[in-house]
Design an enzyme around this catalytic site. Structure first.
Site, PDB file in Angstrom:
ATOM      1  N   GLN A  43       0.801  -1.214   0.000  1.00  0.00           N
ATOM      2  CA  GLN A  43       0.000   0.000   0.000  1.00  0.00           C
ATOM      3  C   GLN A  43       0.840   1.273   0.000  1.00  0.00           C
ATOM      4  OE1 GLN A  43      -2.299  -1.927   3.405  1.00  0.00           O
ATOM      5  NE2 GLN A  43      -3.893  -0.685   2.472  1.00  0.00           N
ATOM      6  N   HIS A 140       1.170  -9.225   5.124  1.00  0.00           N
ATOM      7  CA  HIS A 140       0.063  -8.283   4.989  1.00  0.00           C
ATOM      8  C   HIS A 140      -0.568  -8.446   3.598  1.00  0.00           C
ATOM      9  CE1 HIS A 140      -1.570  -4.399   6.880  1.00  0.00           C
ATOM     10  NE2 HIS A 140      -2.233  -4.513   5.749  1.00  0.00           N
ATOM     11  N   ASN A 185      -1.200 -10.274   9.511  1.00  0.00           N
ATOM     12  CA  ASN A 185      -2.122  -9.177   9.692  1.00  0.00           C
ATOM     13  C   ASN A 185      -3.565  -9.668   9.683  1.00  0.00           C
ATOM     14  OD1 ASN A 185      -2.846  -6.270   9.608  1.00  0.00           O
ATOM     15  ND2 ASN A 185      -3.686  -6.840   7.610  1.00  0.00           N
ATOM     16  N   GLU A 186      -4.348  -9.243  10.658  1.00  0.00           N
ATOM     17  CA  GLU A 186      -5.779  -9.559  10.795  1.00  0.00           C
ATOM     18  C   GLU A 186      -6.151 -10.934  10.237  1.00  0.00           C
ATOM     19  OE1 GLU A 186      -7.715  -6.066   9.164  1.00  0.00           O
ATOM     20  OE2 GLU A 186      -7.446  -6.684   7.079  1.00  0.00           O
ATOM     21  N   TYR A 329     -11.931  -0.773  13.864  1.00  0.00           N
ATOM     22  CA  TYR A 329     -12.428   0.440  13.231  1.00  0.00           C
ATOM     23  C   TYR A 329     -13.815   0.841  13.712  1.00  0.00           C
ATOM     24  CZ  TYR A 329      -8.445   0.318  10.094  1.00  0.00           C
ATOM     25  OH  TYR A 329      -7.175   0.340   9.597  1.00  0.00           O
ATOM     26  N   GLU A 397      -4.149  -1.036  14.339  1.00  0.00           N
ATOM     27  CA  GLU A 397      -4.794  -0.129  13.387  1.00  0.00           C
ATOM     28  C   GLU A 397      -6.053   0.418  14.027  1.00  0.00           C
ATOM     29  OE1 GLU A 397      -5.648  -1.826   9.494  1.00  0.00           O
ATOM     30  OE2 GLU A 397      -3.672  -2.756   9.406  1.00  0.00           O
ATOM     31  N   TRP A 440      -4.104   4.094  11.822  1.00  0.00           N
ATOM     32  CA  TRP A 440      -4.083   3.790  10.390  1.00  0.00           C
ATOM     33  C   TRP A 440      -4.672   4.992   9.704  1.00  0.00           C
ATOM     34  CZ3 TRP A 440      -1.943  -0.031   7.556  1.00  0.00           C
ATOM     35  CH2 TRP A 440      -2.233  -0.016   6.175  1.00  0.00           C
TER      36      TRP A 440
END
Ligand SMILES: *[C@@H]1O[C@H](CO)[C@@H](O)[C@H](O)[C@H]1NC(C)=O
Ligand SMILES: *[C@@H]1O[C@H](CO)[C@@H](O)[C@H](O)[C@H]1NC(C)=O
Ligand SMILES: *[C@@H]1O[C@H](CO)[C@@H](O)[C@H](O)[C@H]1NC(C)=O
Ligand SMILES: *[C@@H]1O[C@H](CO)[C@@H](O)[C@H](O)[C@H]1NC(C)=O
Ligand SMILES: *[C@@H]1O[C@H](CO)[C@@H](O)[C@H](O)[C@H]1NC(C)=O
Ligand SMILES: *[C@@H]1O[C@H](CO)[C@@H](O)[C@H](O)[C@H]1NC(C)=O
Length: 507
Positions: A43, A140, A185-186, A329, A397, A440
């Site tokens: 990213q 990721h 990641n996640e 989030y 994040e 993030w």
């Protein structure tokens, strides 16, 4: 007299404390707590075919949709010095980034690319020079395409060996300077998004689904991939503990994506469904990591589709995470669902039908803009504390998107971050062992779901400018003020900052 003035002063302090009971500063957090911001390799770096890097499944995936791609992104590969300088100016204590597997080991295994190695060594050195601690994510979303082609990537057990060898190179080469490692990641949402729903790379799902996946099986692959992730994480973690930890003294963890979850109604069904959703979404990863096996609720539903840990594997997975990484989030409602619940998307057997519950956005939230529900983060931290023996937690994040073209004066983002940091403080005061918080994102990047339409950065990037000019948003100077401890965060301060903000307010 002296005693009196002392008393009087204390009184003033108490008065002040009461009148500002919502306000807090960096200094209310433990000194060793880490505040940072994050990006990931695909990213941020760009330079996808330079200096020996080969394609990952994310390159392939983004090129098959019309939502932009990471070919150039922020060009962090060339601009890392400039960006580290911005981080230092912002006062970041830590920076979370990921290592592109195919930049370091282009064929997925074997030969190490000296230029890839040098890039990460330089980046880490630059961070150290500026006193910024690196938090490195190994995986990721960017599996080497060659491993996907060769054996199907995460749905094949061969991934465990290759991932461990990749991790070995990273520990050996970077571990003297990197003390915090996240393996995957996640992991939970990665398994769901990539192998049940098909909207993340490599984009597997059963046919008749919303995304037209060319391959996959939504009722089996997510569980297989999740199982292999746990085993690959445990294998890398074991290697770290055996070979590196005593001299490098770092810690290693797995990260999960954690919605806040709350019942849609006060019915018994929705309450039970919410508990089930917690087991399916979080317990799936956390129960094996902490207790060595999957939650019973999942075993009942998945039956033979659920891989089984051998006794040896169970022992290896249990205790393999020094900390839990939380990616948070927003908060959603959970409603019990049956196979007859009407749905916009044609039904197939997938993770959510197995879960027997659906998640529904609250208030005005959508996929790209959501309501601020800071207590949702507090409830996630409480849940992990109470259900999983209060492990150390890093929030890896947290942030909120805004239309990329909107404004540098991102007041809503400041309000969001401030409220969520407040929620973290509440959880810590109530005993949560949370040790770090990463916004993030550090800078606008190429987003998995929204490409370049929505962004989360505290620095703006002009993606149409060939030089990819960076400009601070209001949130960057807010974070600076919070981190240097000169600012008591309260809504009045935001208004005051806004009126002093020198950046142009429109783009
Ligand atoms: C998925 O795999 C299961 C178990 O092997 C099988 O019964 C089912 O038909 C497969 N579904 C699809 C859509 O391929
Ligand atoms: C999937 O394919 C169907 C039939 O070809 C098409 O109507 C639909 O628009 C496609 N969906 C997406 C998300 O591309
Ligand atoms: C709740 O969901 C379960 C599993 O999908 C289903 O068996 C049950 O009938 C549902 N309860 C209600 C009240 O709809
Ligand atoms: C604080 O922690 C205690 C003990 O774990 C728990 O019972 C209580 O519900 C928590 N309070 C909040 C507000 O979460
Ligand atoms: C972005 O860069 C382009 C090309 O240099 C320029 O025309 C445009 O005005 C810039 N946009 C902003 C918001 O600065
Ligand atoms: C702290 O940050 C604020 C806001 O960005 C800035 O105005 C101030 O100069 C900084 N103070 C110090 C001591 O760095």
């Amino acid at each position: 007299m002296r005693a009196f003035s002392h008393l009087f002063f204390s009184f003033l302090v108490i008065l002040f404390a009461i009148s500002c009971s919502d306000a807090f500063t960096r200094n209310d957090f433990p000194e060793e707590f880490l505040f940072g911001a994050a990006t990931s390799a695909y990213q941020w770096e760009g330079a996808v075919d330079e200096d020996g890097r080969t394609p990952s499944v994310w390159d392939t995936f983004s090129h098959s949709y019309n939502r932009g791609n990471g070919d150039i992104a922020c060009d962090g590969y060339h601009k890392y010095k400039e960006d580290v300088k911005l981080m230092a100016e912002m006062g970041l204590e830590a920076f979370r980034f990921s290592i592109s597997w195919t930049r370091l080991i282009p064929k997925g295994r074997g030969h190490i690319n000296p230029k890839g190695l040098l890039f990460y060594k330089n980046l880490i050195q630059e961070l150290r020079t500026h006193g910024i601690k690196p938090h490195v994510t190994l995986y990721h979303y960017d599996l080497p395409q060659s491993l996907e082609d060769e054996y199907g990537g995460w749905i094949n057990r061969k991934i465990i060996k290759d991932f461990t060898a990749f991790a070995d190179v990273c520990f050996r080469e970077f571990g003297d300077d990197v003390k915090l490692w996240t393996t995957i990641n996640e992991a939970n949402i990665f398994a769901i998004a990539s192998y049940s729903e098909g909207f993340a790379p490599p984009g597997h799902c059963s046919p008749t689904s919303f995304f037209n996946c060319s391959t996959g099986n939504s009722s089996t692959e997510p569980y297989l991939a999740g199982h292999n992730m746990l085993l690959a994480h445990a294998s890398a973690s074991k290697l770290y503990k055996l070979e590196y930890k005593s001299k490098q003294r770092g810690s290693i963890g797995l990260s999960i994506y954690a919605f806040g979850l709350t019942p849609y109604s006060n019915s018994k069904e929705d309450e039970i469904a919410t508990q089930r959703a917690k087991d399916f979404l979080f317990g799936w990863m956390l129960k094996p990591l902490v207790f060595g096996d999957y939650p019973d609720a999942m075993k009942r539903v998945w039956g033979s589709r659920l891989p089984v840990f051998s006794e040896e594997e169970s022992e290896k997975v249990k205790g393999s995470s020094d900390f839990v990484g939380i990616i948070h989030y927003t908060t959603v409602y959970v409603r019990n669902s049956t196979s007859t619940t009407p749905s916009l998307i044609p039904r197939r057997q997938d993770f959510f039908t197995d879960m027997g519950a659906e998640t529904i956005f609250m208030g005005n939230s959508t996929f790209f803009e959501w309501d601020f529900i800071p207590w949702g983060l507090e409830s996630v931290l409480e849940y992990v504390k109470q259900s999983y023996n209060n492990p150390p937690i890093y929030i890896l994040e947290n942030g909120t998107p805004m239309k990329h073209s909107s404004t540098l004066q991102d007041t809503p983002r400041i309000e969001y971050i401030q409220a969520y940091i407040g929620a973290v403080l509440n959880a810590i005061k109530n005993g949560s062992d949370t040790r770090g918080y990463f916004v993030w994102s550090m800078i606008d990047v190429y987003e998995l779901l929204s490409g370049y339409m929505y962004s989360y950065g505290m620095y703006h990037v002009n993606f149409s400018d060939p030089s990819l000019k960076r400009s601070p948003k209001l949130s960057a100077s807010w974070y600076t003020g919070f981190l240097n401890g000169t600012m008591d965060v309260s809504p009045q301060d935001i208004t005051q900052m806004q009126s002093h903000f020198s950046g142009s307010s429109s783009l």
